[in-house]
Design a protein around this motif. Structure first.
Motif, short mmCIF file in Angstrom:
data_model
loop_
_atom_site.label_atom_id
_atom_site.label_comp_id
_atom_site.label_asym_id
_atom_site.label_seq_id
_atom_site.Cartn_x
_atom_site.Cartn_y
_atom_site.Cartn_z
N LEU A 76 0.65 -1.41 -0.08
CA LEU A 76 0.32 -0.02 -0.02
C LEU A 76 0.91 1.23 0.36
O LEU A 76 1.93 1.48 0.94
CB LEU A 76 -0.72 0.05 1.57
CG LEU A 76 -2.47 -0.81 1.27
CD1 LEU A 76 -3.03 -0.41 2.33
CD2 LEU A 76 -2.82 -0.42 -0.01
N MET A 77 0.79 2.40 -0.88
CA MET A 77 1.29 3.15 -0.45
C MET A 77 0.73 5.13 -1.14
O MET A 77 -0.15 4.80 -1.58
CB MET A 77 2.59 3.33 -1.70
CG MET A 77 3.63 4.84 -1.47
SD MET A 77 4.74 4.23 -2.73
CE MET A 77 6.06 5.81 -2.65
N VAL A 78 0.45 5.49 -0.59
CA VAL A 78 0.15 7.01 -0.61
C VAL A 78 1.44 7.69 -0.27
O VAL A 78 1.58 7.82 0.41
CB VAL A 78 -0.98 7.06 1.02
CG1 VAL A 78 -1.32 8.12 0.83
CG2 VAL A 78 -2.18 5.93 0.63
N GLU A 79 0.85 9.06 -0.64
CA GLU A 79 2.08 10.45 -1.14
C GLU A 79 0.33 11.24 -0.73
O GLU A 79 -0.62 11.55 -1.62
CB GLU A 79 2.44 10.34 -2.35
CG GLU A 79 3.51 9.79 -2.68
CD GLU A 79 4.75 9.37 -4.21
OE1 GLU A 79 5.80 8.63 -3.85
OE2 GLU A 79 4.42 10.46 -4.65
N CYS A 80 1.36 12.90 -0.17
CA CYS A 80 0.66 13.33 0.33
C CYS A 80 1.74 14.69 -0.22
O CYS A 80 1.93 14.40 1.06
CB CYS A 80 -0.69 13.72 1.49
SG CYS A 80 -0.85 15.20 1.39
N SER A 81 1.29 15.76 -0.84
CA SER A 81 2.45 17.00 -1.01
C SER A 81 2.07 17.91 0.63
O SER A 81 0.91 18.06 0.55
CB SER A 81 2.42 17.74 -2.15
OG SER A 81 1.35 18.06 -2.51
N SER A 82 3.20 18.70 0.57
CA SER A 82 2.36 20.21 1.03
C SER A 82 1.74 20.74 1.04
O SER A 82 1.25 21.45 1.16
CB SER A 82 3.53 20.80 1.49
OG SER A 82 4.46 21.04 0.37
N VAL A 86 -2.56 14.57 -3.06
CA VAL A 86 -2.51 13.10 -3.01
C VAL A 86 -2.34 11.92 -4.04
O VAL A 86 -2.85 12.61 -5.34
CB VAL A 86 -3.85 12.41 -1.91
CG1 VAL A 86 -3.43 13.33 -0.65
CG2 VAL A 86 -4.74 12.67 -2.46
N ARG A 87 -2.04 11.26 -3.74
CA ARG A 87 -2.02 9.76 -4.63
C ARG A 87 -1.51 8.46 -4.68
O ARG A 87 -0.64 8.80 -3.20
CB ARG A 87 -1.31 10.05 -6.22
CG ARG A 87 0.12 10.27 -5.55
CD ARG A 87 0.77 10.06 -7.29
NE ARG A 87 2.25 9.75 -6.58
CZ ARG A 87 3.07 9.27 -7.87
NH1 ARG A 87 3.19 9.30 -9.04
NH2 ARG A 87 4.76 8.84 -7.61
N GLY A 88 -2.52 7.61 -4.49
CA GLY A 88 -2.05 6.47 -3.79
C GLY A 88 -2.33 5.12 -4.81
O GLY A 88 -2.84 5.49 -5.85
N CYS A 230 -1.45 13.28 -9.90
CA CYS A 230 -0.43 12.47 -10.13
C CYS A 230 0.41 13.45 -10.13
O CYS A 230 0.55 14.21 -11.39
CB CYS A 230 -0.47 11.17 -10.79
SG CYS A 230 1.04 10.32 -10.60
N SER A 231 2.55 12.91 -9.65
CA SER A 231 3.79 13.70 -10.43
C SER A 231 3.86 12.47 -11.25
O SER A 231 5.17 13.97 -11.66
CB SER A 231 3.96 13.76 -8.89
OG SER A 231 4.43 12.30 -8.66
N GLU A 269 -1.74 6.15 -16.66
CA GLU A 269 -1.29 7.15 -17.74
C GLU A 269 -0.28 6.53 -18.49
O GLU A 269 0.84 5.24 -17.41
CB GLU A 269 -0.60 9.02 -17.65
CG GLU A 269 -0.18 9.62 -18.44
CD GLU A 269 -1.18 9.94 -19.74
OE1 GLU A 269 -1.54 9.46 -19.91
OE2 GLU A 269 -2.52 10.81 -18.85
N ARG A 270 0.05 6.61 -19.77
CA ARG A 270 0.64 5.54 -20.83
C ARG A 270 1.83 6.98 -21.69
O ARG A 270 1.54 7.67 -22.16
CB ARG A 270 0.28 5.13 -21.56
CG ARG A 270 1.17 3.71 -22.31
CD ARG A 270 0.81 2.62 -23.04
NE ARG A 270 0.42 1.97 -21.65
CZ ARG A 270 0.08 0.89 -22.37
NH1 ARG A 270 -0.47 0.31 -24.17
NH2 ARG A 270 0.26 -0.61 -21.46
N TYR A 271 3.36 6.55 -21.41
CA TYR A 271 4.07 7.51 -22.37
C TYR A 271 4.88 6.80 -23.27
O TYR A 271 5.12 5.80 -22.72
CB TYR A 271 5.17 8.37 -21.43
CG TYR A 271 4.35 9.40 -20.06
CD1 TYR A 271 3.88 10.22 -20.55
CD2 TYR A 271 4.10 8.82 -18.87
CE1 TYR A 271 2.78 10.61 -19.51
CE2 TYR A 271 3.22 9.09 -17.84
CZ TYR A 271 2.51 10.62 -18.53
OH TYR A 271 2.33 11.40 -17.45
#
Length: 295
Positions: A76-82, A86-88, A230-231, A269-271
């Motif tokens: 499980l992974m979640v990120e939240c910027s200052s 958010v994304r997870g 998403c970054s 997303e696909r690049y």
């Protein structure tokens, strides 16, 4: 505002609080993958926890919560910027997950890493075992065992909304007697323990706080918006290819039949990069914008 955090402060106690509500941003996370209900709920609780924690920190950077186990949910992974973006994501084995699976069943002997990565300054990481009855208990135990400020969490998610409440004891200012401080802290925690998951998910912040603390003078601060973001980007994907080196990138291009596809696991997303893109990258020409048929 459906997605927000909101801080509050007790006037007569050395305690502050934070609430978090995620609806649209939570739905963005769930829309990318067909998660089983117990996984979706656990991911929602982790998103709410990250939003609450960011509200207690004064930093410019990124907070990440990453849980790993050898069980049905290995990641499980979640990120939240200052900036409260958010994304997870979750990795899971659907055939091993019961409809009413608990945290211990989903992530037996799991570990949770809490990482604060400021834009400037030193990176910090703490580790906690997922040994509590739920994620809120695990996080509360981590703060109780660490040298940080005593902090308690209440979390809930139901695949529509993910919500949380946090209380944190502050350094002595209004109350200096140790026994009185502890009694005050326990009193506020005990009141919060009466809050049901249904109330946390179904009531707005002002109603929740009135329901719990109508006899306690407190100040409610302005709500801060949360959003999904998403970054990932074509440029970041290109930089990852450059880091491989030209020889390895060209070999990968050949192995994949003339195009390299970089997929973002968070947002799907696909690049796509072809031979001309790779040549331009290593010639120092940067990246070409995506065409109508490439993303």
């Amino acid at each position: 505002m459906s997605d927000q955090t909101q801080r509050f402060l007790f006037d007569d106690n050395d305690v502050r609080g934070e609430t978090a509500t995620l609806a649209e941003s939570y739905q963005h996370v769930l829309a990318k993958h067909a998660y089983p209900e117990p996984v979706a709920q656990l991911l929602g609780e982790l998103l709410a926890a990250a939003a609450l924690l960011v509200g207690t920190l004064k930093f410019d950077g990124l907070l990440s919560l990453q849980a790993r186990s050898e069980g049905p949910v290995p990641l499980l992974m979640v990120e939240c910027s200052s900036d409260r973006e958010v994304r997870g994501i979750a990795r899971y084995h659907a055939e091993q997950i019961a409809p009413d699976a608990t945290l211990r069943e989903l992530m037996p002997e799991g570990m949770l890493a809490i990482t604060v990565d400021p834009a400037k300054g030193q990176r910090y990481q703490g580790i906690v075992g997922l040994e509590g009855v739920d994620l809120a208990a695990c996080l509360s135990e981590y703060f109780a065992a660490s040298e940080q400020l005593p902090t308690r969490f209440w979390l809930a998610a139901d695949s529509r909304r993910a919500c949380g409440l946090l209380l944190q004891q502050l350094p002595a200012d209004r109350i200096h007697d140790p026994e009185e401080r502890e009694a005050s802290w326990q009193h506020l925690r005990t009141l919060a323990d009466t809050l049901s998951a249904e109330e946390l998910l179904g009531l707005d912040t002002e109603t929740v706080l009135h329901r719990l603390y109508h006899e306690e003078p407190l100040r409610l601060f302005e709500a801060q918006p949360i959003r999904f973001r998403c970054s990932c980007s074509r440029e970041r994907s290109a930089n990852a290819l450059v880091s491989l080196g030209q020889h390895d990138a060209e070999q990968l291009l050949q192995e994949q039949g003339g195009t390299i596809t970089v997929d973002c696991q968070f947002c799907n997303e696909r690049y796509v990069f072809d031979a001309a893109d790779i040549g331009q990258l290593f010639a120092g020409g940067g990246i070409q914008p995506a065409s109508d048929t490439r993303h």
